[in-house]
Design a protein around this motif. Structure first.
Motif, PDB file in Angstrom:
ATOM      1  N   UNK A   1       0.497  -1.136  -0.346  1.00 37.83           N
ATOM      2  CA  UNK A   1      -0.002  -0.330  -0.095  1.00 37.83           C
ATOM      3  C   UNK A   1       0.605   1.345  -0.250  1.00 37.83           C
ATOM      4  N   UNK A   2       0.360   2.291  -0.718  1.00 39.63           N
ATOM      5  CA  UNK A   2       1.454   3.610  -0.866  1.00 39.63           C
ATOM      6  C   UNK A   2      -0.437   4.152  -0.678  1.00 39.63           C
ATOM      7  N   UNK A   3       0.358   5.816  -0.005  1.00 35.04           N
ATOM      8  CA  UNK A   3      -0.377   6.591   0.620  1.00 35.04           C
ATOM      9  C   UNK A   3       0.422   8.194   0.045  1.00 35.04           C
ATOM     10  N   UNK A   4      -0.296   8.366  -0.146  1.00 27.86           N
ATOM     11  CA  UNK A   4       0.028  10.381  -0.821  1.00 27.86           C
ATOM     12  C   UNK A   4      -1.512  11.475  -0.341  1.00 27.86           C
ATOM     13  N   UNK A   5      -0.741  11.764   0.411  1.00 33.77           N
ATOM     14  CA  UNK A   5      -1.250  13.386   1.658  1.00 33.77           C
ATOM     15  C   UNK A   5      -2.561  12.461   2.215  1.00 33.77           C
ATOM     16  N   UNK A   6      -3.385  12.753   2.080  1.00 32.65           N
ATOM     17  CA  UNK A   6      -4.516  12.410   2.735  1.00 32.65           C
ATOM     18  C   UNK A   6      -5.982  11.646   1.361  1.00 32.65           C
ATOM     19  N   UNK A   7      -5.818  12.245   0.387  1.00 34.49           N
ATOM     20  CA  UNK A   7      -7.101  11.465  -0.617  1.00 34.49           C
ATOM     21  C   UNK A   7      -6.490  10.990  -1.769  1.00 34.49           C
ATOM     22  N   UNK A   8      -5.597  10.338  -1.585  1.00 35.75           N
ATOM     23  CA  UNK A   8      -5.152   8.980  -2.720  1.00 35.75           C
ATOM     24  C   UNK A   8      -4.536   7.664  -1.913  1.00 35.75           C
ATOM     25  N   UNK A   9      -4.331   6.709  -2.183  1.00 33.93           N
ATOM     26  CA  UNK A   9      -4.062   5.490  -1.765  1.00 33.93           C
ATOM     27  C   UNK A   9      -3.762   4.370  -2.591  1.00 33.93           C
ATOM     28  N   UNK A  10      -2.788   3.966  -3.237  1.00 28.88           N
ATOM     29  CA  UNK A  10      -2.705   3.062  -4.269  1.00 28.88           C
ATOM     30  C   UNK A  10      -2.197   1.270  -3.619  1.00 28.88           C
ATOM     31  N   UNK A  11      -3.060   0.780  -4.316  1.00 30.15           N
ATOM     32  CA  UNK A  11      -3.877  -0.897  -3.776  1.00 30.15           C
ATOM     33  C   UNK A  11      -3.256  -1.707  -4.650  1.00 30.15           C
ATOM     34  N   UNK A  12      -2.692  -3.007  -4.462  1.00 30.54           N
ATOM     35  CA  UNK A  12      -2.381  -3.846  -5.504  1.00 30.54           C
ATOM     36  C   UNK A  12      -3.908  -4.713  -6.002  1.00 30.54           C
ATOM     37  N   UNK A  13      -3.884  -5.250  -7.235  1.00 35.59           N
ATOM     38  CA  UNK A  13      -5.614  -5.551  -7.018  1.00 35.59           C
ATOM     39  C   UNK A  13      -5.684  -7.004  -7.259  1.00 35.59           C
ATOM     40  N   UNK A  14      -4.203  -8.115  -7.244  1.00 39.18           N
ATOM     41  CA  UNK A  14      -4.385  -9.257  -6.470  1.00 39.18           C
ATOM     42  C   UNK A  14      -3.325  -8.898  -5.091  1.00 39.18           C
ATOM     43  N   UNK A  15      -3.652  -9.106  -3.824  1.00 44.03           N
ATOM     44  CA  UNK A  15      -3.208  -8.014  -2.928  1.00 44.03           C
ATOM     45  C   UNK A  15      -1.177  -9.533  -2.945  1.00 44.03           C
ATOM     46  N   UNK A  16      -1.783 -10.470  -4.062  1.00 40.86           N
ATOM     47  CA  UNK A  16      -0.775 -12.158  -3.499  1.00 40.86           C
ATOM     48  C   UNK A  16       0.149 -11.541  -5.087  1.00 40.86           C
ATOM     49  N   UNK A  17      -0.332 -10.876  -5.163  1.00 48.05           N
ATOM     50  CA  UNK A  17       0.606 -10.794  -6.607  1.00 48.05           C
ATOM     51  C   UNK A  17       0.678  -9.535  -7.308  1.00 48.05           C
ATOM     52  N   UNK A  18       0.922  -8.966  -6.705  1.00 46.16           N
ATOM     53  CA  UNK A  18       1.387  -7.197  -7.491  1.00 46.16           C
ATOM     54  C   UNK A  18       1.686  -6.989  -9.029  1.00 46.16           C
ATOM     55  N   UNK A  19       2.304  -7.878  -9.871  1.00 48.80           N
ATOM     56  CA  UNK A  19       2.209  -7.981 -10.921  1.00 48.80           C
ATOM     57  C   UNK A  19       0.973  -7.552 -11.451  1.00 48.80           C
ATOM     58  N   UNK A  20      -0.167  -8.206 -11.474  1.00 50.74           N
ATOM     59  CA  UNK A  20      -1.165  -7.820 -11.859  1.00 50.74           C
ATOM     60  C   UNK A  20      -2.276  -6.465 -11.593  1.00 50.74           C
ATOM     61  N   UNK A  21      -0.953  -5.530 -11.666  1.00 49.67           N
ATOM     62  CA  UNK A  21      -1.622  -3.807 -11.301  1.00 49.67           C
ATOM     63  C   UNK A  21      -2.143  -2.941 -10.087  1.00 49.67           C
ATOM     64  N   UNK A  22      -2.685  -2.746 -10.607  1.00 50.11           N
ATOM     65  CA  UNK A  22      -2.915  -1.755  -9.006  1.00 50.11           C
ATOM     66  C   UNK A  22      -3.867  -0.806  -8.897  1.00 50.11           C
ATOM     67  N   UNK A  23      -4.879  -0.586  -8.309  1.00 52.89           N
ATOM     68  CA  UNK A  23      -6.554   0.333  -8.429  1.00 52.89           C
ATOM     69  C   UNK A  23      -5.428   1.779  -7.288  1.00 52.89           C
TER      70      UNK A  23
END
Length: 329
Positions: free
Chosen positions: A208-230
């Motif tokens: 998980x990566x949080x930028x300031x207080x209004x943006x978060x980047x989370x993996x689509x598949x927590x078991x495999x981050x190569x599948x992209x992110x939300x």
């Protein structure tokens, strides 16, 4: 209603029909019941419409034909049904009116949350670079699993320096096993700054990566981050993710950076310092070797030993370390 009661009512109805001049006492005596029982039976016949109250009648009632009683009953039921339908119609209209306002009322309780899909690693990396360049206050990241490739260490240090120059507060969580890998340990020592703090934990729930207080980047598949992110945009949801991060942060252990003494910068001789200055200025290896009067192979061995003494893995990290120690002036 039992059979005896029904028989009493039938007999009373027949007697009143045939003897309209009889009193209630005479009727009760004829059917051999008490005056109260006769009065109760007449009330029941009135309730179903077969008797009607009549003050001029000695017994107080007159009979109504069954056909007329049924007609009156159906008419009363129809009136009640119509009244009920009118009531339902009014309720329907009121609900329809409220429904028109409900979406607006519901929207007042909702905060817009935008979810952006980043289906490839390349898109994720580009998005993270852009988000890091535009964040204003802080970046908080959590990295379970294995370390990033060693060849990315210099790029990560450059990004760290850029964020530090803008006054961005950076907090990072790594798994304990990751921090024990030599090149990661060297990176973390170099990455530790006034505005950056790194901690480790035995377990981290997800990347998980949080930028300031209004943006978060989370993996689509927590078991495999190569599948992209939300990429999640929105204060309310990101605030909750910050709470999760806070929990992991407070249950983690700070990583202590290497000190100036650990780097043993005071033990560097003039030749080593000269090499480091040339590296910092971007001088190529063959030029450095020529300047020192040694072969490129000897320079390579020399550099390996120098990096080991500084406790770093790359030349870029070495330049940052000696700059920290103020040895390039």
């Amino acid at each position: 209603m039992n059979e005896e009661t029904e028989r009493l009512r039938r007999r009373l109805y027949g007697l009143i029909y045939r003897n309209p001049a009889w009193s209630l006492e005479q009727l009760a005596a004829e059917v051999r019941c008490s005056l109260a029982e006769a009065d109760q039976a007449c009330d029941a016949l009135c309730a179903i419409g077969l008797l009607a109250p009549a003050s001029s009648s000695p017994c107080g009632y007159v009979t109504v034909t069954p056909e007329a009683a049924l007609t009156r009953l159906f008419s009363a039921e129809e009136r009640q049904a119509q009244a009920h339908m009118q009531h339902v119609s009014r309720i329907r209209g009121a609900i329809a009116s409220l429904i028109g306002d409900y979406p607006r009322l519901r929207d007042e309780r909702r905060e817009a949350v935008e979810v952006e899909t980043l289906p490839t690693a390349a898109l994720v990396n580009t998005f993270l670079d852009d988000a890091g360049s535009t964040c204003n206050v802080s970046m908080r990241s959590m990295h379970p699993g294995g370390p990033p490739p060693e060849e990315l260490m210099d790029d990560m240090l450059l990004r760290d320096k850029e964020m530090e120059s803008r006054g961005i507060r950076v907090e990072t969580l790594y798994s304990r096993r990751t921090t024990e890998i030599p090149y990661m340990a060297a990176y973390l020592a170099d990455a530790e700054r006034v505005l950056r703090e790194v901690r480790s934990a035995d377990y981290l729930p997800l990347r998980m990566i949080l930028f300031d207080d209004d943006l978060a980047v989370l993996p689509i598949n927590p078991q495999d981050s190569s599948e992209g992110a939300f990429a999640v945009h929105g204060h309310t949801l990101v605030r909750s993710l910050h709470a999760l991060y806070d929990y992991c942060w407070h249950t983690s252990v700070p990583i202590r950076p290497a000190t100036a003494g650990d780097a043993r910068g005071g033990e560097l001789d003039s030749q080593e310092l000269a090499v480091l200055r040339m590296l910092a200025d971007g001088v190529k290896d063959e030029v450095i070797a020529r300047h020192l009067g040694i072969s490129p192979r000897t320079l390579s061995r020399f550099m390996t030993g120098l990096l080991d003494r500084l406790g770093v893995q790359t030349r870029f990290q070495a330049a940052l370390r000696v700059a920290e120690l103020g040895l390039l002036h």
